[in-house]
Design an enzyme around this catalytic site. Structure first.
Site, PDB file in Angstrom:
ATOM      1  N   ASP A  69       2.355   5.914  -1.576  1.00 54.45           N
ATOM      2  CA  ASP A  69       1.456   5.030  -1.216  1.00 54.45           C
ATOM      3  C   ASP A  69       0.493   4.579  -2.265  1.00 54.45           C
ATOM      4  OD1 ASP A  69      -1.178   4.145   0.117  1.00 54.45           O
ATOM      5  OD2 ASP A  69      -0.046   4.328   1.762  1.00 54.45           O
ATOM      6  N   ILE A  70       0.398   3.242  -2.212  1.00 52.54           N
ATOM      7  CA  ILE A  70      -0.569   2.549  -3.452  1.00 52.54           C
ATOM      8  C   ILE A  70      -2.131   2.946  -3.243  1.00 52.54           C
ATOM      9  CG2 ILE A  70       1.237   0.951  -3.875  1.00 52.54           C
ATOM     10  CD1 ILE A  70      -0.552  -1.062  -2.509  1.00 52.54           C
ATOM     11  N   HIS A 136       6.687   2.053   9.414  1.00 53.41           N
ATOM     12  CA  HIS A 136       6.488   3.224   8.402  1.00 53.41           C
ATOM     13  C   HIS A 136       5.703   4.347   9.056  1.00 53.41           C
ATOM     14  CE1 HIS A 136       3.023   0.459   7.781  1.00 53.41           C
ATOM     15  NE2 HIS A 136       2.479   1.425   7.268  1.00 53.41           N
TER      16      HIS A 136
END
Length: 149
Positions: A69-70, A136
């Site tokens: 995850d960013i 997601h």
């Protein structure tokens, strides 16, 4: 007198330990009116997940892949994403959902959080807090989780 200050003291203690997150609460109250528009905008554009290069994938199966995850919310924060775009997990066929959950469990094991504990998060539609309309699953672990975060 003690009963009058008991609940404020409990709330203050909850904030201090991190059970309540006032900044997130304020953010979601402010963003709530905008979430339906975010859905419309997201559905009218290509999915941001479709442009992620394969060399950024942590793992994959026939129908799904995993990335970091960013904006991580814990020491381990991964996303399991179907290769084909489904707007939410509710729209994905049962076999794809099962494959994604199995992949999430495998990733928790491989990233060392299966025994200590982890969270699978699936946001669905505006009131569920979904902002990216490509299904997601978040895998978050590596720290003590409170009820809401």
């Amino acid at each position: 007198m003690l009963s009058r200050i008991k609940w404020p003291l409990i709330a203050l203690a909850a904030f201090a330990i991190g059970t309540l997150d006032p900044l997130s609460w304020i953010f979601w109250r402010a963003a709530e009116w905008r979430l339906p528009a975010i859905k419309t905008e997201s559905l009218s554009q290509p999915s941001p997940f479709e442009t992620i290069p394969r060399d950024k994938w942590v793992a994959e199966t026939d129908n799904a892949f995993v990335i970091q995850d960013i904006n991580p919310q814990g020491p381990v924060h991964l996303l399991v994403i179907p290769k084909k775009r489904y707007f939410s997990l509710a729209d994905a066929p049962p076999a794809i959902r099962a494959e994604m959950i199995n992949l999430a469990v495998r990733m928790a094991e491989e990233h060392g959080v299966a025994q200590s504990g982890y969270r699978l998060v699936i946001n669905t539609n505006p009131q569920g807090g979904q902002t990216v309309y490509h299904a997601h699953i978040h895998i978050i672990g590596g720290r003590q989780m409170g009820w809401l975060g």
